[in-house]
Scaffold this motif. Sequence first.
Motif, PDB file in Angstrom:
ATOM      1  N   MET A  62     -36.165 -12.614 -30.856  1.00 20.76           N
ATOM      2  CA  MET A  62     -35.695 -13.668 -30.009  1.00 20.76           C
ATOM      3  C   MET A  62     -35.181 -13.059 -28.710  1.00 20.76           C
ATOM      4  N   ARG A  63     -35.467 -13.710 -27.588  1.00 22.44           N
ATOM      5  CA  ARG A  63     -35.006 -13.263 -26.280  1.00 22.44           C
ATOM      6  C   ARG A  63     -34.047 -14.309 -25.718  1.00 22.44           C
ATOM      7  N   LEU A  64     -32.859 -13.886 -25.325  1.00 21.35           N
ATOM      8  CA  LEU A  64     -31.883 -14.782 -24.735  1.00 21.35           C
ATOM      9  C   LEU A  64     -31.802 -14.532 -23.238  1.00 21.35           C
ATOM     10  N   ILE A  65     -31.725 -15.604 -22.468  1.00 23.29           N
ATOM     11  CA  ILE A  65     -31.608 -15.502 -21.024  1.00 23.29           C
ATOM     12  C   ILE A  65     -30.290 -16.143 -20.622  1.00 23.29           C
ATOM     13  N   ASP A  66     -29.457 -15.398 -19.941  1.00 28.55           N
ATOM     14  CA  ASP A  66     -28.147 -15.892 -19.515  1.00 28.55           C
ATOM     15  C   ASP A  66     -28.305 -16.774 -18.287  1.00 28.55           C
ATOM     16  N   LEU A  67     -28.011 -18.061 -18.419  1.00 31.18           N
ATOM     17  CA  LEU A  67     -28.112 -19.016 -17.317  1.00 31.18           C
ATOM     18  C   LEU A  67     -26.735 -19.455 -16.823  1.00 31.18           C
ATOM     19  N   SER A  68     -25.710 -18.762 -17.274  1.00 32.86           N
ATOM     20  CA  SER A  68     -24.353 -19.197 -16.953  1.00 32.86           C
ATOM     21  C   SER A  68     -24.017 -18.997 -15.479  1.00 32.86           C
ATOM     22  N   HIS A  69     -23.175 -19.889 -14.976  1.00 34.61           N
ATOM     23  CA  HIS A  69     -22.657 -19.794 -13.616  1.00 34.61           C
ATOM     24  C   HIS A  69     -21.272 -19.157 -13.653  1.00 34.61           C
ATOM     25  N   LYS A  70     -20.920 -18.480 -12.608  1.00 36.96           N
ATOM     26  CA  LYS A  70     -19.570 -17.947 -12.450  1.00 36.96           C
ATOM     27  C   LYS A  70     -18.621 -19.130 -12.229  1.00 36.96           C
ATOM     28  N   ILE A  71     -17.488 -19.140 -12.924  1.00 33.92           N
ATOM     29  CA  ILE A  71     -16.490 -20.182 -12.720  1.00 33.92           C
ATOM     30  C   ILE A  71     -15.696 -19.818 -11.481  1.00 33.92           C
ATOM     31  N   GLU A  72     -15.771 -20.698 -10.467  1.00 32.52           N
ATOM     32  CA  GLU A  72     -15.088 -20.434  -9.205  1.00 32.52           C
ATOM     33  C   GLU A  72     -14.692 -21.746  -8.542  1.00 32.52           C
ATOM     34  N   HIS A  73     -13.820 -21.650  -7.569  1.00 33.91           N
ATOM     35  CA  HIS A  73     -13.348 -22.810  -6.820  1.00 33.91           C
ATOM     36  C   HIS A  73     -14.541 -23.525  -6.186  1.00 33.91           C
ATOM     37  N   ASN A  74     -14.584 -24.840  -6.328  1.00 36.90           N
ATOM     38  CA  ASN A  74     -15.649 -25.687  -5.763  1.00 36.90           C
ATOM     39  C   ASN A  74     -17.042 -25.373  -6.295  1.00 36.90           C
ATOM     40  N   MET A  75     -17.145 -24.872  -7.523  1.00 40.52           N
ATOM     41  CA  MET A  75     -18.459 -24.628  -8.105  1.00 40.52           C
ATOM     42  C   MET A  75     -19.198 -25.959  -8.282  1.00 40.52           C
ATOM     43  N   PRO A  76     -20.512 -25.930  -8.456  1.00 36.23           N
ATOM     44  CA  PRO A  76     -21.264 -27.175  -8.609  1.00 36.23           C
ATOM     45  C   PRO A  76     -20.801 -27.986  -9.824  1.00 36.23           C
TER      46      PRO A  76
END
Length: 72
Positions: A1-15
């Motif tokens: 199995m291959r995992l791909i990290d799609l996470s965003h950095k948690i930051e001020h005014n993130m989407p």
Amino acid sequence: MRLIDLSHKIEHNMPVYPGDTKTNLYQERFLDTDKYNNHLLEINMHAGTHIDSPMHLTDSKEYISELPLDSF
């Protein structure tokens, strides 16, 4: 199995999901004046990368943490 990290950095005014409350991340304590650093995070459940569990839009009683990781 291959995992791909799609996470965003948690930051001020993130989407966020359109219309949801914006993310606020700011420093509220400072080492030079308060003797320690601390940050405050105010975040909506639809900020950044996430997966809605079935119970979000259906009458399912199963939490997302109960679903097998390989089903994603």
